[in-house]
Design a protein around this motif. Structure first.
Motif, short mmCIF file in Angstrom:
data_model
loop_
_atom_site.label_atom_id
_atom_site.label_comp_id
_atom_site.label_asym_id
_atom_site.label_seq_id
_atom_site.Cartn_x
_atom_site.Cartn_y
_atom_site.Cartn_z
N SER A 191 3.93 6.10 -4.94
CA SER A 191 4.21 6.27 -6.37
C SER A 191 3.17 7.17 -7.02
N ASP A 192 1.90 7.04 -6.63
CA ASP A 192 0.88 7.93 -7.18
C ASP A 192 1.14 9.38 -6.80
N ARG A 229 9.83 16.99 -0.67
CA ARG A 229 11.06 16.29 -0.29
C ARG A 229 10.99 14.84 -0.70
N TYR A 230 10.40 14.60 -1.87
CA TYR A 230 10.33 13.24 -2.37
C TYR A 230 11.71 12.70 -2.76
N GLN A 240 0.82 -1.20 0.00
CA GLN A 240 0.00 0.00 0.00
C GLN A 240 0.86 1.26 0.00
N LEU A 241 1.97 1.21 0.73
CA LEU A 241 2.86 2.37 0.77
C LEU A 241 3.43 2.67 -0.61
N LEU A 248 9.54 1.79 -6.81
CA LEU A 248 8.86 3.00 -7.30
C LEU A 248 9.04 3.15 -8.81
N SER A 249 10.22 2.77 -9.33
CA SER A 249 10.45 2.85 -10.77
C SER A 249 9.50 1.93 -11.52
#
Length: 872
Positions: A479-480, A517-518, A473-474, A540-541
């Motif tokens: 990523s969204d 601050r991503y 879920q994280l 994430l990629s």
């Protein structure tokens, strides 16, 4: 109660229990504890000791009237901290046993009502300002100290500075202990005071655990809890990372401090005891034997000086300098011996020694050493102490509520670590986003306790299953958010500043994205969760690659559900996506190349067809809508829809309206919608230019060939049969009338001769309509030719002087020489030679290439490859 009754049968039990309670109170008031668990233990022991001292009514054992303790002292401590954690989701109310005891005296206790300030003291938000100040101040001093230790470690570090390093480290350990205590106390208070307020928006009655956790933590409290976890875990990891550097320094400082005391003041105490023949001599010798570290020329028993030395003859104390600390047994024995010297202050005449055995100065030195030695064990084992105090596994364990509600496990929506993590994600606060991984460390603490302390494999399995769901879920939500943020940044960059200025007040501010601050999260390549190292950057990629494909597909779908005037919007969306991809690629190098993703989604790499999705829709719109239903205005050079159309209307589907799939936010969607209103309802030069950028010079011959083939097919199958019929309907003689007929007469003459032809029904709907389509096609080719010339000129201007070989060329030149070189290439050969010199000079000076910036807008041509329609 049976143990309590048996205890009351023992003579003098109240003396022991009172001493235990008073000792715990003294330790608590003197802050001799380091770990939060030690403080909680002292409070619980005091509560249990007072409860065991109190007896039944009519017996002499009344704790509220006992002269061996001061009940007001304990009442003050219990009212300041009425609730302490016990284990996991269980807590203890300290005065609960005393309030229910038979001899309870409310007047002596001072009342049972709790002050409203007590609840505020348990809230973490009331202490966050002081925690931030302490953390900021300490982290600066600790970092400066580390730098100085690294400089001094090449040589021997002075003892005075080693003592200072120990004090700074001890201060950090105490800070961590107090901050952890605040977190655990808040959790205990929440469990003891669940929120039973009515919830009208909930369809069902909340469970007991929901009232204690889900409904009991506000969003602000969750954010403060995450910040506190980040501060604690961050400082702890920094201290633990410096452990190999600090451990020898701290051990050497403790060793030096103990040896200075044992071989200095203790030696003088031995000399006085030996001279006065005191019994304390044997314990002083034991102290020297237990912790003394002697040079070869001296031993623990060599303390008697036969001749008194003068001040000039006195030398510094000599002993080996070691970086090895003492064992736990040595420290316990040393402290017990030191306590026996000063025990008379607490126990009076019952103590073994009195104030006559040692001088006043010696007693002060012993007391100072006894106080100081209480921190030696946590200093020597500071890594283990920090790991123990920063264990927040209690925030996950909920075994009491599972038994209470007779459930196997609660869903992750009720788990406090995920509640805090989800609150950070939903807040979208830039300052909190880099702390999103710290709440997940609670799972590491809980799993470590399940395996190493509780030896429960099933608990670890439950934690592992919950972590898998939470981390999925994280990654999904994070990523969204990252994709939406970078999409907003790219959309804001492309939006014209003049348009931003003309937006309404209050709306223009939202068109500029706020800072984020991503980048801190995107650089995480090793996230340790349950013993596994997870590459968050790779996950994430992969997720963003999928979102990018969906976004490109949604943009093309939107184009396919609109007419050709939306080609500008499609080009803008693709440019924004390309810019967003380049911004993300700086932090996510594992992203797929944008051209590869675009070609895959556009189906331009298929072996079954040369037509991509965009090309197919462009050809379809040209042949079924633009050529058929539009009319061309030569003055404005635009195709517009007439009021009356003879062509068939095309049914179109619905387009996507998700903000992330468009321009990031609703405000930017509205701004771009207003921007594209200028280009809707017609097709002009701007649309032809955008079409050329989308299709590209390589696919342009295919587009022209399809349009020509379509018109040629209509000419053969539709108009050719009408030509024969129309020629048969023409009058035998079509000579011009005499001049005297005038205009009206001439028109009337031909109208009379062609009356049958004019009244021919298919003439208007078929013949004239197809002639209009041929004219529209020619006009569109003219617009497209102008757009190609503009783009070629712009490319030539951008690339001028950078070594470019010549203008864009789409077809093979008929003037090519025997070596394949065209006449156009010959004319620019001299220019290319000079440009090559400029290119080499720019490379030598390491200047940034402007061709790269130009290529992002318009593809630079290659004159060495000539394209012909036959290649398609």
């Amino acid at each position: 109660m049976g143990m309590k009754d048996e205890l009351h049968k023992v003579n003098g039990f109240d003396d022991i229990m009172s001493q235990v309670a008073n000792c715990c109170a003294s330790w608590l008031e003197g802050e001799r504890h380091v770990l939060p668990s030690e403080r909680h233990c002292l409070l619980r022991v005091m509560s249990y000791s007072l409860f065991l001292m109190d007896g039944q009514p009519g017996t002499p054992h009344n704790v509220f009237r006992s002269k061996k303790i001061k009940i007001e002292r304990f009442a003050r401590l219990f009212k300041k901290t009425p609730i302490v954690p016990l284990y996991g989701d269980m807590q203890v109310t300290l005065d609960a046993n005393l309030v229910s005891s038979p001899n309870f005296d409310e007047k002596a206790w001072g009342g049972t009502e709790r002050d409203a300030k007590v609840a505020k003291e348990y809230e973490l938000l009331s202490h966050m300002s002081s925690i931030r100040e302490q953390h900021t101040s300490y982290i600066a001093r600790f970092s400066a100290m580390l730098d100085e230790v690294r400089l001094l470690q090449r040589n021997a570090i002075p003892e005075a500075y080693a003592r200072e390093v120990s004090d700074v480290l001890l201060e950090g350990v105490r800070f961590l202990g107090s901050w952890c205590d605040r977190v655990l106390l808040q959790s205990a208070w929440k469990y003891a005071h669940p929120n039973h307020a009515p919830q009208p928006d909930r369809p069902t009655e909340p469970s007991a655990y929901e009232c204690a956790v889900v409904l009991n933590y506000s969003k602000q409290e969750c954010l403060y809890l995450a910040e506190a976890l980040g501060i604690i875990k961050g400082l702890a990891s920094k201290i633990l990372a410096a452990a190999p550097l600090l451990r020898p320094v701290v051990s050497g400082a403790v060793h030096h401090e103990v040896q200075t005391f044992v071989q200095g003041p203790v030696k003088e105490m031995l000399q006085n005891a030996h001279k006065k023949k005191r019994a304390i001599k044997k314990d002083l010798l034991r102290l020297r034997t237990v912790v003394g570290d002697w040079s070869p020329s001296e031993g623990p028993n060599e303390f008697i000086e036969t001749k008194k030395k003068s001040k000039k003859e006195e030398t510094a104390i000599e002993f080996p300098r070691r970086t090895v600390g003492f064992s736990e047994t040595q420290l316990v024995l040393m402290r017990n011996i030191l306590y026996s010297f000063i025990a008379f202050r607490t126990h009076g005449k019952k103590a073994e020694y009195s104030d006559k055995d040692l001088s006043k100065g010696a007693l002060q030195q012993v007391e100072e050493m006894y106080e100081r030695s209480s921190v030696f064990e946590p200093l020597l084992n500071f890594a283990d102490v920090i790991a123990q105090m920063t264990d927040f596994g209690d925030l996950w364990y909920r075994e009491f509520y599972l038994e209470l509600e007779a459930k196997l496990q609660f869903p992750i929506a009720l788990s406090l670590p995920w509640i805090v993590t989800n609150t950070i994600l939903e807040s979208r606060s830039p300052s909190m986003m880099e702390l999103v991984l710290y709440p997940l460390d609670i799972y590491n603490d809980a799993a470590n306790r399940a395996l190493r302390c509780l030896d429960c494999r099933y608990l670890f399995t439950e934690i592992e299953a919950e972590v898998n769901l939470c981390f999925d879920q994280l990654v999904y939500k994070l990523s969204d958010q990252i994709y939406g943020h970078y999409k907003t940044v790219a959309s804001s960059i492309f939006l014209e500043e003049t348009l931003k200025g003309t937006m309404e007040m209050g709306t223009a501010a939202r068109l500029n994205p706020r800072q984020s601050r991503y980048g801190v999260l995107l650089r995480q390549r090793h996230v340790d969760i349950l013993g596994r190292s997870i590459d968050l950057n790779m996950l994430l990629s992969e997720r963003i690659n999928n979102i990018l494909r969906k976004n490109i597909s949604a943009a093309i779908d939107r184009f396919e559900n609109n007419d050709l005037s939306s080609v500008i919007e499609l080009e803008t969306q693709l440019r924004i996506l390309r810019l967003m991809h380049s911004l993300l690629s700086e932090e996510l190098p594992l992203l797929d190349p944008f051209d590869s993703v675009f070609n895959e989604v556009n189906k331009s790499v298929s072996v079954l067809s040369y037509h991509s999705r965009i090309m197919f829709h462009v050809i379809l719109e040209l042949t079924t809508d633009l050529f058929v239903n539009f009319v061309y205005n030569a003055v404005t050079e635009r195709f517009v829809r007439p009021l009356i159309s003879f062509g068939d209307q095309i049914e179109r589907g619905q387009t996507t309206r998700a903000p992330n799939m468009l321009y990031g936010t609703r405000a930017l969607n509205a701004a771009y919608a207003k921007y594209f209103e200028r280009y809707s309802g017609f097709v002009g030069v701007e649309h032809a230019r955008a079409l050329f950028h989308l299709v590209g010079p390589i696919s342009m011959p295919l587009l022209l060939e399809e349009c020509v083939s379509h018109n040629h097919l209509k000419l053969q199958t539709v108009l050719s049969p009408y030509f024969d019929e129309l020629m048969n309907a023409m009058p035998p003689s079509s000579k011009l009338p005499l001049y005297e007929y005038g205009t009206k007469g001439g028109i009337g003459l031909f109208s009379g001769k062609l009356v049958d032809l004019i009244n021919y029904p298919p003439l208007q709907q078929d013949v004239f309509q197809h002639f209009k389509e041929f004219g529209n096609a020619l006009a569109f080719f003219s617009l497209l030719d102008g757009a190609v010339m503009q783009c070629s000129s712009a490319s030539m201007c951008f690339a001028n002087g950078l070594g470019w070989g010549g203008p864009e060329q789409f077809f093979a030149s008929k003037e090519a020489g025997p070596a394949g070189e065209s006449a156009l290439e010959k004319r620019v050969a001299a220019f290319a030679a000079n440009a090559h010199v400029l290119k080499e000079a720019a490379a030598a000076a390491a200047l940034p290439s402007a061709a790269a910036a130009a290529g992002a807008l318009y593809p630079l041509p290659n004159t060495h490859q000539a394209l012909t329609p036959s290649t398609h």
